[in-house]
Design a protein around this motif. Structure first.
Motif, PDB file in Angstrom:
ATOM      1  N   GLY A 176      21.392 -13.691  -3.945  1.00 18.77           N
ATOM      2  CA  GLY A 176      21.812 -12.065  -3.484  1.00 18.77           C
ATOM      3  C   GLY A 176      20.480 -10.917  -4.014  1.00 18.77           C
ATOM      4  N   GLY A 177      19.827 -10.878  -5.407  1.00 20.27           N
ATOM      5  CA  GLY A 177      19.293  -9.899  -6.140  1.00 20.27           C
ATOM      6  C   GLY A 177      17.957  -9.589  -4.911  1.00 20.27           C
ATOM      7  N   LEU A 178      17.696 -10.664  -4.288  1.00 19.90           N
ATOM      8  CA  LEU A 178      15.902 -11.121  -3.181  1.00 19.90           C
ATOM      9  C   LEU A 178      16.524 -10.761  -2.098  1.00 19.90           C
ATOM     10  CD1 LEU A 178      12.983 -12.475  -3.512  1.00 19.90           C
ATOM     11  CD2 LEU A 178      13.881 -14.347  -3.010  1.00 19.90           C
ATOM     12  N   LEU A 179      17.717 -10.875  -1.334  1.00 18.80           N
ATOM     13  CA  LEU A 179      17.802 -10.653  -0.212  1.00 18.80           C
ATOM     14  C   LEU A 179      17.925  -8.925  -0.142  1.00 18.80           C
ATOM     15  CD1 LEU A 179      20.505 -13.051   0.692  1.00 18.80           C
ATOM     16  CD2 LEU A 179      18.477 -12.566   1.627  1.00 18.80           C
ATOM     17  N   GLN A 180      18.412  -8.448  -1.060  1.00 18.14           N
ATOM     18  CA  GLN A 180      18.468  -7.302  -1.402  1.00 18.14           C
ATOM     19  C   GLN A 180      17.208  -6.112  -1.394  1.00 18.14           C
ATOM     20  OE1 GLN A 180      21.547  -5.872  -4.572  1.00 18.14           O
ATOM     21  NE2 GLN A 180      23.104  -7.143  -3.317  1.00 18.14           N
ATOM     22  N   ALA A 181      16.133  -7.115  -2.436  1.00 20.44           N
ATOM     23  CA  ALA A 181      15.164  -5.625  -3.169  1.00 20.44           C
ATOM     24  C   ALA A 181      14.205  -6.542  -1.437  1.00 20.44           C
ATOM     25  CB  ALA A 181      14.687  -6.790  -3.812  1.00 20.44           C
ATOM     26  N   THR A 182      14.502  -7.916  -0.992  1.00 25.87           N
ATOM     27  CA  THR A 182      13.332  -7.389   0.392  1.00 25.87           C
ATOM     28  C   THR A 182      14.269  -7.001   1.588  1.00 25.87           C
ATOM     29  OG1 THR A 182      14.746 -10.053   1.104  1.00 25.87           O
ATOM     30  CG2 THR A 182      12.438  -9.340  -0.409  1.00 25.87           C
ATOM     31  N   ILE A 183      15.275  -7.398   2.702  1.00 27.92           N
ATOM     32  CA  ILE A 183      15.548  -7.139   3.572  1.00 27.92           C
ATOM     33  C   ILE A 183      16.355  -5.729   3.386  1.00 27.92           C
ATOM     34  CG2 ILE A 183      17.681  -7.806   4.866  1.00 27.92           C
ATOM     35  CD1 ILE A 183      16.871 -10.579   4.637  1.00 27.92           C
ATOM     36  N   GLY A 184      16.748  -5.543   2.472  1.00 33.16           N
ATOM     37  CA  GLY A 184      17.748  -4.022   1.898  1.00 33.16           C
ATOM     38  C   GLY A 184      17.220  -3.584   1.952  1.00 33.16           C
ATOM     39  N   LEU A 185      15.297  -3.547   1.235  1.00 29.34           N
ATOM     40  CA  LEU A 185      14.487  -2.319   1.284  1.00 29.34           C
ATOM     41  C   LEU A 185      14.303  -1.872   2.975  1.00 29.34           C
ATOM     42  CD1 LEU A 185      12.743  -0.433  -0.296  1.00 29.34           C
ATOM     43  CD2 LEU A 185      11.251  -2.366  -0.945  1.00 29.34           C
ATOM     44  N   TYR A 186      14.172  -3.369   3.626  1.00 30.73           N
ATOM     45  CA  TYR A 186      13.391  -3.294   4.620  1.00 30.73           C
ATOM     46  C   TYR A 186      13.789  -2.121   5.761  1.00 30.73           C
ATOM     47  CZ  TYR A 186      12.402  -4.422   9.904  1.00 30.73           C
ATOM     48  OH  TYR A 186      11.736  -4.122  11.001  1.00 30.73           O
TER      49      TYR A 186
END
Length: 430
Positions: A176-186
């Motif tokens: 979840g943290g990895l998705l937020q830090a990548t897709i979420g930031l994008y």
């Protein structure tokens, strides 16, 4: 790093998915959903064919082009939504389990609203701008939403998000943290860009503030919010404040050694935006080449040459070197065309004909009017200059060509000779 517990969590989730998919009622729902969308696609294509045969798009184009946009964007989702509602009613009448169909109907409703939003956006805003965010922001957002809905229907998405992928310093990196830090930031970066564009248009139309100041202020705010988002992304990766400070401190040292040019371009971009020295649409001459300014950003300025070639020019170029702008205070420029005629010509007639050529061209301004200067006596010609004014600097080369052609034709009609240099060579025999 993966532990036995993490592997067990993933294994249990996969097992649940397989058990879920093995249920006959789930398989039936999946087949019915696939058939529903297949029928939707066939019906949509049939309607497109009927509209083409009846020339309805052409009629709609003439009557109301906006209606055609709504039809193109809402036809498929509305047909799918109608068929899914009928399928739901049928399954309820048979007392069949239809949880998956209900969830698909909900997603289709969201998708229909998304397509409605897109159609309205294409009607209100510029097509190129909407298309940019359509493919780079809205489609990834919708696919992400649909993916989450599918996963959440099959398994516990929160449990999957908490699976630890690796340990980094004193923190842990979860899915979840990895998705937020990548897709979420994008998505956040593109959302801020869209908000900046809309805010710029609204503020520019409602106030008298300089467009450069508005764009500079919004750009600075956007970069600050992006920086804040990066810090939040690092926190979501499980990094504490001390770790983030250590990483940014090390990066700042490296940046200090290697990013002098980046910092210089950044400051130059801020100055250009606040001063308003350059604006999108300005026509400039850079390195003896005319170009139009397309976009100003913090690092570079995008320009387009008459050959439709885009160039990214570092911002410091405009502050450290001489740049000619044809649209600083206005877009009006003077075009000078040198003309030489033979000594047998009548200068007054030449002046009259040249002024007439300037007046006859549709893109030459009437105020100031065309003028002609008798600038001197050449070796083989009487030299004149035709001066005309244009309000679009980018067309000066084409207008020059058209005026030269018109001068050649009118001189031929009046038997006025355009001489060429001649040399008489005497050969002396010894």
């Amino acid at each position: 790093m993966f532990t036995a517990a993490n592997l067990q969590v993933i294994f249990d989730l996969l097992t649940k998915i397989l058990i879920f998919l093995e249920r006959p009622i789930v398989q039936l729902q999946i087949i019915l959903i696939i058939l529903t969308f297949l029928i939707t696609w066939l019906l949509s294509k049939s309607l497109d064919f009927l509209r083409f045969k009846s020339k309805l798009p052409l009629k709609l184009n003439k009557l109301n082009q906006k209606s055609l946009i709504f039809i193109n964007y809402l036809q498929f989702p509305l047909i799918a939504l109608t068929l899914l509602i009928l399928l739901n009613n049928f399954m309820n009448s048979q007392n069949w389990v239809n949880g998956l169909v209900i969830r698909t109907t909900t997603v289709t409703i969201i998708f229909t609203l998304y397509r409605l939003f897109l159609s309205i956006s294409y009607i209100i805003f510029h097509k190129t701008t909407v298309k940019h965010y359509h493919y780079r922001f809205f489609i990834p957002l919708v696919l992400l939403f649909i993916g989450f809905q599918i996963i959440n229907e099959i398994t516990d998405i929160q449990q999957l998000a908490n699976v630890v992928l690796a340990k980094f310093f004193d923190g842990v990196i979860t899915i979840g943290g990895l998705l937020q830090a990548t897709i979420g930031l994008y998505l956040w970066i593109y959302a801020l860009s869209g908000i900046q564009d809309i805010t710029y248009r609204l503020v520019k139309n409602k106030t008298t503030i300089s467009s450069g100041i508005i764009e500079a202020s919004l750009t600075l705010i956007r970069y600050l919010l992006i920086g804040l988002a990066i810090l939040i992304a690092l926190t979501n990766l499980g990094l504490n404040t001390a770790t983030i400070a250590a990483i940014t401190g090390g990066l700042s040292i490296g940046i200090g050694f290697g990013s002098k040019e980046i910092l210089s371009n950044f400051i130059s971009g801020i100055l250009l935006l606040f001063e308003g020295a350059l604006k999108p649409g300005d026509v400039i001459n850079l390195d003896n080449e005319m170009a139009t300014v397309k976009k100003l950003s913090i690092r570079s300025t995008t320009i387009i040459t008459p050959n439709n070639v885009e160039k990214f020019v570092p911002n410091q170029t405009f502050l450290t070197s001489s740049v000619i702008t044809y649209t600083g205070s206005d877009r009006v420029i003077r075009l000078l065309l040198p003309v030489g005629v033979s000594y047998n010509s009548n200068p007054e007639q030449v002046i009259e004909l040249l002024i007439q050529v300037g007046q006859d061209h549709p893109e030459v301004l009437t105020t100031p009017p065309p003028s002609v200067y008798f600038i001197g006596f050449g070796e083989s010609s009487l030299d004149f200059e035709l001066a005309v004014w244009l309000d679009n600097p980018i067309v000066h080369k084409r207008v020059t060509s058209e005026l030269n052609l018109a001068i050649w034709k009118v001189f031929n009609q009046h038997n006025i000779e355009i001489p060429f240099p001649q040399r008489v060579v005497h050969i002396q025999n010894n």
